[in-house]
Design an enzyme around this catalytic site. Structure first.
Site, PDB file in Angstrom:
ATOM      1  N   GLY A   1       0.815  -1.212   0.000  1.00 36.91           N
ATOM      2  CA  GLY A   1       0.000   0.000   0.000  1.00 36.91           C
ATOM      3  C   GLY A   1       0.850   1.264   0.000  1.00 36.91           C
ATOM      4  O   GLY A   1       2.029   1.222  -0.325  1.00 36.91           O
TER       5      GLY A   1
ATOM      6  N   HIS B   1       4.475   1.599  -8.059  1.00 36.73           N
ATOM      7  CA  HIS B   1       3.412   0.590  -8.062  1.00 36.73           C
ATOM      8  C   HIS B   1       2.588   0.696  -9.352  1.00 36.73           C
ATOM      9  O   HIS B   1       2.186  -0.312  -9.929  1.00 36.73           O
ATOM     10  CB  HIS B   1       2.478   0.808  -6.865  1.00 36.73           C
ATOM     11  CG  HIS B   1       3.144   0.661  -5.525  1.00 36.73           C
ATOM     12  ND1 HIS B   1       3.329   1.728  -4.668  1.00 36.73           N
ATOM     13  CD2 HIS B   1       3.673  -0.425  -4.901  1.00 36.73           C
ATOM     14  CE1 HIS B   1       3.928   1.293  -3.565  1.00 36.73           C
ATOM     15  NE2 HIS B   1       4.157   0.010  -3.671  1.00 36.73           N
TER      16      HIS B   1
ATOM     17  N   ASP C   1      13.702  -3.072  -5.540  1.00 37.92           N
ATOM     18  CA  ASP C   1      13.970  -4.020  -4.451  1.00 37.92           C
ATOM     19  C   ASP C   1      14.643  -5.243  -5.072  1.00 37.92           C
ATOM     20  O   ASP C   1      14.060  -6.330  -5.147  1.00 37.92           O
ATOM     21  CB  ASP C   1      12.662  -4.374  -3.746  1.00 37.92           C
ATOM     22  CG  ASP C   1      12.016  -3.139  -3.149  1.00 37.92           C
ATOM     23  OD1 ASP C   1      12.495  -2.681  -2.113  1.00 37.92           O
ATOM     24  OD2 ASP C   1      11.065  -2.599  -3.754  1.00 37.92           O
TER      25      ASP C   1
ATOM     26  N   GLN D   1      15.044  -8.520  -3.122  1.00 39.82           N
ATOM     27  CA  GLN D   1      13.721  -9.148  -2.955  1.00 39.82           C
ATOM     28  C   GLN D   1      13.308  -9.881  -4.233  1.00 39.82           C
ATOM     29  O   GLN D   1      12.831 -11.023  -4.186  1.00 39.82           O
ATOM     30  CB  GLN D   1      12.699  -8.062  -2.616  1.00 39.82           C
ATOM     31  CG  GLN D   1      11.256  -8.501  -2.737  1.00 39.82           C
ATOM     32  CD  GLN D   1      10.301  -7.434  -2.222  1.00 39.82           C
ATOM     33  OE1 GLN D   1      10.199  -7.232  -1.038  1.00 39.82           O
ATOM     34  NE2 GLN D   1       9.614  -6.755  -3.131  1.00 39.82           N
TER      35      GLN D   1
ATOM     36  N   LEU E   1      11.089   6.300  -6.408  1.00 40.22           N
ATOM     37  CA  LEU E   1       9.826   6.403  -5.666  1.00 40.22           C
ATOM     38  C   LEU E   1       9.781   5.311  -4.609  1.00 40.22           C
ATOM     39  O   LEU E   1      10.179   4.175  -4.848  1.00 40.22           O
ATOM     40  CB  LEU E   1       8.637   6.271  -6.620  1.00 40.22           C
ATOM     41  CG  LEU E   1       8.525   7.349  -7.699  1.00 40.22           C
ATOM     42  CD1 LEU E   1       7.255   7.128  -8.523  1.00 40.22           C
ATOM     43  CD2 LEU E   1       8.525   8.748  -7.092  1.00 40.22           C
ATOM     44  N   SER E   2       9.282   5.693  -3.437  1.00 38.79           N
ATOM     45  CA  SER E   2       9.178   4.746  -2.325  1.00 38.79           C
ATOM     46  C   SER E   2       8.110   5.248  -1.363  1.00 38.79           C
ATOM     47  O   SER E   2       7.957   6.461  -1.173  1.00 38.79           O
ATOM     48  CB  SER E   2      10.520   4.667  -1.593  1.00 38.79           C
ATOM     49  OG  SER E   2      10.352   4.062  -0.321  1.00 38.79           O
TER      50      SER E   2
ATOM     51  N   ARG F   1       8.329   5.178   1.589  1.00 42.22           N
ATOM     52  CA  ARG F   1       9.033   5.806   2.716  1.00 42.22           C
ATOM     53  C   ARG F   1       9.458   7.242   2.421  1.00 42.22           C
ATOM     54  O   ARG F   1       9.852   7.958   3.348  1.00 42.22           O
ATOM     55  CB  ARG F   1      10.252   4.966   3.105  1.00 42.22           C
ATOM     56  CG  ARG F   1       9.867   3.609   3.690  1.00 42.22           C
ATOM     57  CD  ARG F   1      11.072   2.854   4.195  1.00 42.22           C
ATOM     58  NE  ARG F   1      10.712   1.787   5.108  1.00 42.22           N
ATOM     59  CZ  ARG F   1      10.524   0.516   4.761  1.00 42.22           C
ATOM     60  NH1 ARG F   1      10.646   0.151   3.502  1.00 42.22           N
ATOM     61  NH2 ARG F   1      10.200  -0.393   5.663  1.00 42.22           N
TER      62      ARG F   1
HETATM   63  P1  AMP Z   1       6.071  -2.250  -1.614  1.00 43.66           P
HETATM   64  O1  AMP Z   1       4.663  -1.765  -1.517  1.00 43.66           O
HETATM   65  O2  AMP Z   1       7.092  -1.226  -1.245  1.00 43.66           O
HETATM   66  O3  AMP Z   1       6.277  -3.574  -0.924  1.00 43.66           O
HETATM   67  O4  AMP Z   1       6.329  -2.518  -3.156  1.00 43.66           O
HETATM   68  C1  AMP Z   1       5.477  -3.331  -3.926  1.00 43.66           C
HETATM   69  C2  AMP Z   1       6.145  -3.612  -5.256  1.00 43.66           C
HETATM   70  O5  AMP Z   1       6.384  -2.386  -5.949  1.00 43.66           O
HETATM   71  C3  AMP Z   1       7.492  -4.322  -5.107  1.00 43.66           C
HETATM   72  O6  AMP Z   1       7.637  -5.314  -6.093  1.00 43.66           O
HETATM   73  C4  AMP Z   1       8.461  -3.190  -5.299  1.00 43.66           C
HETATM   74  O7  AMP Z   1       9.721  -3.609  -5.780  1.00 43.66           O
HETATM   75  C5  AMP Z   1       7.743  -2.340  -6.335  1.00 43.66           C
HETATM   76  N1  AMP Z   1       8.253  -0.959  -6.297  1.00 43.66           N
HETATM   77  C6  AMP Z   1       8.377  -0.161  -5.207  1.00 43.66           C
HETATM   78  N2  AMP Z   1       8.938   1.017  -5.547  1.00 43.66           N
HETATM   79  C7  AMP Z   1       9.185   0.951  -6.875  1.00 43.66           C
HETATM   80  C8  AMP Z   1       9.779   1.863  -7.817  1.00 43.66           C
HETATM   81  N3  AMP Z   1      10.197   3.071  -7.482  1.00 43.66           N
HETATM   82  N4  AMP Z   1       9.857   1.463  -9.097  1.00 43.66           N
HETATM   83  C9  AMP Z   1       9.413   0.234  -9.476  1.00 43.66           C
HETATM   84  N5  AMP Z   1       8.856  -0.659  -8.642  1.00 43.66           N
HETATM   85  C10 AMP Z   1       8.747  -0.311  -7.355  1.00 43.66           C
END
Ligand code: AMP
Length: 291
Positions: free
Chosen positions: A31, A37, A150, A153, A184-185, A187
């Protein structure tokens, strides 16, 4: 768009879809959705008939010292985004639905879970592997999309799928960045204006590392020194690691050659940020993907 919070209701929806001959793509998320995402969702949209996003802040991937309670939750906005991005369904289970009793069965991927983030985030990849395995069993997706941001991961999931024979095709999403280069994150929302400016130093430092490789440097430690000093110059001083390693097995390199991962983790304010470049290094240096 449908929304399911129980495994039983999700399964009966998906079963009906499968009986009609539809394929399923899954994008697992925690989320607080953003453009990274979104790109994962777009890739999934092209890959199957039914597009499902899961939103679940997975407690087993947080260690005792990490702030699970402080992880951002923006569920109403996330649901609007998922609808706008063309999702067919969203799975939003509560904690007790995903973990009905104390978890004693785990998915542990040896070797590649240990370096990089595995050193400080003890048990993190066991939690990731376990929750993704659970989701794969619940959804039985044909395709699942993970982000290269990631990187470790994505590799852990890739090995899990290979070795535990999950019948799912993995697709990788390139790292999506803001205009200033910051990956993008979820966090990033913890960053003040000043911290955000400093955080852009992470991508800039990775680029400095790439320039060193383009200039002919082939000693991993020398490239990492360039990256670390660029980080410090931009005010990113709480560096957890800078590593240049083999992008397949995450093992150290004697000399930089082949497909390599240049990865950084650093704390800026309260936010722990990670970023990386995946590079094909021969006579030239090119961007590439993990798989
Ligand atoms: P998360 O919600 O942070 O667990 O991320 C969910 C999915 O989105 C994971 O497969 C992440 O690697 C991917 N993701 C998160 N940030 C990015 C980004 N900046 N660019 C591409 N994929 C991302």
């Amino acid at each position: 768009m449908e929304r399911f919070s129980t495994i039983a209701s999700l399964r009966s929806y998906l079963r009906a879809g499968k009986q009609r001959g539809n394929s399923i793509a899954l994008v697992p998320t925690m989320g607080a959705l953003h453009g990274g995402h979104r790109r994962c969702v777009e890739i999934a949209r092209e890959s199957a008939d039914i597009l499902l996003v899961s939103i679940f802040v997975n407690p087993t991937q947080f260690s005792a010292s990490e702030d699970l309670a402080g992880y951002p939750v923006t569920l109403e906005r996330d649901l609007e985004d998922c609808q706008a991005w063309g999702c067919d369904a969203v799975f939003t289970p509560e904690m007790h639905e995903m973990y009905r009793s104390k978890q004693i069965a785990w998915v542990d991927v040896d070797g590649i879970s240990q370096p990089l983030c595995g050193r400080t985030r003890v048990g993190h990849f066991r939690g990731v592997g376990t929750v993704v395995a659970k989701l794969f069993h619940m959804v039985e997706p044909d395709v699942a999309v993970f982000g290269q941001k990631d990187a470790q991961q994505a590799l852990v999931i890739q090995r899990m799928v290979e070795q535990l024979n999950f019948p799912v095709q993995l697709r990788l999403c390139p790292t999506i960045r803001d205009a200033d280069g910051l990956a993008l994150s979820s966090r990033n929302r913890y960053l003040s204006d000043d911290e955000r400016k400093r955080a852009t130093g992470i991508f800039a430092a990775l680029q400095a590392g790439r320039r060193a490789l383009v200039g002919g440097e082939r000693a991993p430690e020398a490239v990492c020194r360039v990256v670390a000093s660029a980080l410090r110059e931009s005010g990113v001083t709480e560096i957890e690691y800078v590593e240049l390693i083999d992008a397949q097995d995450l093992k150290p390199l004697a000399t930089v050659q082949g497909t390599v991962l240049l990865a950084v983790a650093a704390r800026v304010g309260v936010a722990r940020l990670i970023d990386n470049l995946v590079l094909q290094v021969g006579r030239n240096v090119e961007d590439t993907t993990l798989f």
